[in-house]
Design a protein around this motif. Structure first.
Motif, short mmCIF file in Angstrom:
data_model
loop_
_atom_site.label_atom_id
_atom_site.label_comp_id
_atom_site.label_asym_id
_atom_site.label_seq_id
_atom_site.Cartn_x
_atom_site.Cartn_y
_atom_site.Cartn_z
N ASP A 1 0.87 -1.19 0.00
CA ASP A 1 0.00 0.00 0.00
C ASP A 1 0.91 1.24 0.00
O ASP A 1 1.53 1.57 1.01
CB ASP A 1 -0.90 -0.04 1.25
N PHE A 2 0.96 1.90 -1.13
CA PHE A 2 1.88 3.03 -1.33
C PHE A 2 1.20 4.39 -1.13
O PHE A 2 1.77 5.40 -1.49
CB PHE A 2 2.50 2.95 -2.73
N ALA A 3 0.00 4.39 -0.55
CA ALA A 3 -0.74 5.66 -0.42
C ALA A 3 0.07 6.72 0.33
O ALA A 3 -0.04 7.91 0.04
CB ALA A 3 -2.07 5.41 0.29
N GLU A 4 0.90 6.29 1.26
CA GLU A 4 1.67 7.25 2.07
C GLU A 4 3.15 7.25 1.70
O GLU A 4 3.98 7.77 2.45
CB GLU A 4 1.50 6.92 3.57
N VAL A 5 3.48 6.66 0.57
CA VAL A 5 4.88 6.71 0.11
C VAL A 5 5.06 8.00 -0.69
O VAL A 5 4.42 8.19 -1.72
CB VAL A 5 5.25 5.48 -0.76
N ASP A 6 5.92 8.88 -0.18
CA ASP A 6 6.07 10.16 -0.87
C ASP A 6 7.32 10.23 -1.72
O ASP A 6 7.55 11.22 -2.42
CB ASP A 6 6.02 11.32 0.14
N ARG B 1 2.13 -6.87 -5.35
CA ARG B 1 1.39 -5.91 -6.15
C ARG B 1 1.30 -4.57 -5.42
O ARG B 1 1.26 -4.54 -4.19
CB ARG B 1 -0.01 -6.45 -6.45
N LEU B 2 1.28 -3.50 -6.18
CA LEU B 2 1.28 -2.17 -5.56
C LEU B 2 -0.08 -1.50 -5.72
O LEU B 2 -0.78 -1.70 -6.72
CB LEU B 2 2.34 -1.28 -6.20
N ALA B 3 -0.42 -0.69 -4.72
CA ALA B 3 -1.71 0.01 -4.75
C ALA B 3 -1.56 1.45 -4.29
O ALA B 3 -0.66 1.78 -3.52
CB ALA B 3 -2.70 -0.71 -3.84
N ALA B 4 -2.46 2.29 -4.80
CA ALA B 4 -2.59 3.69 -4.37
C ALA B 4 -1.29 4.48 -4.49
O ALA B 4 -0.90 5.20 -3.58
CB ALA B 4 -3.11 3.74 -2.92
N ASP C 1 3.88 11.35 -8.14
CA ASP C 1 5.34 11.51 -8.22
C ASP C 1 6.05 10.16 -8.22
O ASP C 1 7.04 9.96 -8.93
CB ASP C 1 5.86 12.34 -7.03
N VAL C 2 5.56 9.28 -7.38
CA VAL C 2 6.15 7.94 -7.28
C VAL C 2 5.81 7.14 -8.55
O VAL C 2 6.66 6.43 -9.10
CB VAL C 2 5.67 7.21 -6.01
N GLN C 3 4.58 7.32 -9.03
CA GLN C 3 4.16 6.65 -10.26
C GLN C 3 5.08 7.02 -11.42
O GLN C 3 5.45 6.18 -12.24
CB GLN C 3 2.72 7.06 -10.59
N ARG C 4 5.46 8.30 -11.47
CA ARG C 4 6.34 8.78 -12.55
C ARG C 4 7.68 8.03 -12.53
O ARG C 4 8.19 7.63 -13.56
CB ARG C 4 6.55 10.28 -12.38
N VAL C 5 8.23 7.84 -11.33
CA VAL C 5 9.51 7.13 -11.22
C VAL C 5 9.32 5.66 -11.61
O VAL C 5 10.16 5.09 -12.32
CB VAL C 5 10.08 7.24 -9.79
#
Lengths: 112, 292
Positions: free
Chosen positions: A46-51, A76-79, A83-87
């Motif tokens: 759960d990457f919702a709080e990964v900045d 599997r990754l979620a949320a 900015d993280v999605q771009r990387v």
């Protein structure tokens, strides 16, 4: 970085808060490795709080992915934040792992 | 040597500026942030348009001078110089004899301007170690230029296919560095950098494709962006330490000669650098053994 592990049936949800980088990747590797060694190989990050994620963070994610898949599971990754999605996009990760809009969707995908 | 007056960190820091034409001016925004923070840079790597800014930074030009010189160097006039002979040879290759020394625009003006800006400076004679990248036209290999005349190195690195003819250095015929790697992080890895700040740019896609030129640009963007991603992915996973991507996001389209947008481009470079700063600070302050 803070890691919270919860179980949702056969799926383990690892909620991460903060930066996944060269200074924290070791802790993430350790936490995910513990799950895999315990036989819990269906994992949702759960990457919702990964900045932030750096190259060392990407290596930790890849390590977890390989380990889980070798044992017949998946990571599997979620949320994921934009900015993280771009990387993840730039480094080709979104072509090798499954991503979901929210943890519920990711957990549900294991039953699909 | 360092491009900033700050205390050089124990780790070797590299700055890599990828291809991106005038967008590469964003590197000046990144430079501002690093200088303000006293973060020293041990080497600079530049590719294509990035080679010009890598040279500015390595030579110690300040931001204002670099902006002024960009506006003098990079104007629409440099591609208005049609090379008619090349064009005719391309149209009648058998009749007139087509050669690999092909480019639709003459390079006389850009060479004159590069010489005016950089004079007789050498790649290996600057304040900060500089590496420029080009591509071997015959083998497709990346060629790293770490010595010789700066003007030659830049000219080779910006030898945009179809626009400028390839540039010969020694025995090798060189074309634009983006053809082998649009963001040459691998050079910094090979030269021993521990922390690599990599500023890269994706090539824009055409809004409408209504000419052969646009069709060609579209194909080039597709190939370049896929190459950028695959090389970046490999370098991220192969390197022992950290690659910190600084990817400016422009809200408006920036064309090849939009030098009037440089202030906005620099500002966005600064913003993108600020975004990476908290981690960069922590990373450089951390003891060596604490890094994964």
């Amino acid at each position: 970085m803070e890691i919270t592990v919860t179980e949702s049936g056969p799926v383990t949800v690892v909620a991460i808060r903060g930066s996944v980088d060269g200074l924290t990747a070791g802790a993430l590797t350790e936490s995910l490795g513990t799950q895999v060694r315990a036989g819990r190989v269906r994992i949702v990050g759960d990457f919702a709080e990964v900045d932030y994620i750096s190259s060392a963070g990407l290596r930790a994610v890849l390590g977890a992915l390989k380990e889980a898949r070798q044992q017949g599971g998946d990571f599997r990754l979620a949320a994921i934040r934009p900015d993280v999605q771009r990387v993840l996009d730039l480094s080709g990760f979104t072509s090798i792992l499954k991503t979901f809009a929210d943890p519920e969707g990711a957990v549900g995908s294991f039953g699909a | 040597m360092s491009i900033s007056p700050g205390i050089a960190p124990a780790r070797r820091v590299a700055l890599v500026i990828g291809s991106g034409s005038v967008k590469c001016a964003a590197a000046l925004g990144l430079q501002r942030v690093l200088r303000r923070e006293g973060i020293g840079v041990d080497m600079v790597v530049g590719c294509s348009g990035g080679s010009i800014y890598a040279a500015f930074l390595a030579a110690g030009f300040d931001t204002e001078d670099a902006v002024r010189l960009t506006k003098e160097l990079w104007t629409r006039e440099i591609t208005n110089q049609r090379d008619t002979l090349s064009l005719v040879r391309a149209l009648f290759p058998r009749l007139l004899g087509f050669t690999e020394d092909f480019g639709l625009k003459r390079d006389t003006l850009i060479m004159r301007r590069l010489r005016h800006v950089f004079g007789e400076r050498r790649v290996d004679g600057l304040q900060t170690r500089l590496y420029l990248t080009a591509t071997d036209f015959h083998t497709g290999e990346q060629v790293v230029l770490s010595d010789g005349l700066l003007v030659d190195g830049i000219r080779a690195s910006i030898a945009i296919p179809f626009i400028f003819r390839p540039w010969k250095i020694g025995e090798r015929l060189l074309i634009d560095g983006f053809m082998s790697d649009p963001l040459p992080v691998g050079v910094a890895i090979r030269e021993g950098a521990d922390v690599i700040v990599a500023m890269g740019f994706e090539s824009p896609y055409q809004g409408t494709v209504n000419s052969p030129a646009r069709f060609s640009f579209q194909l080039s963007s597709i190939m370049t962006n896929n190459l950028l991603r695959s090389r970046f992915a490999f370098h991220n996973l192969a390197h022992h330490a950290e690659v910190i991507p600084v990817i400016p996001q422009f809200s408006q389209r920036i064309r090849l000669f939009d030098t009037e947008k440089i202030p906005m481009i620099i500002e966005e470079g600064e913003r993108a650098a600020e975004e990476q700063l908290p981690y960069l600070r922590r990373l450089l302050a951390a003891p060596a053994g604490s890094i994964a």
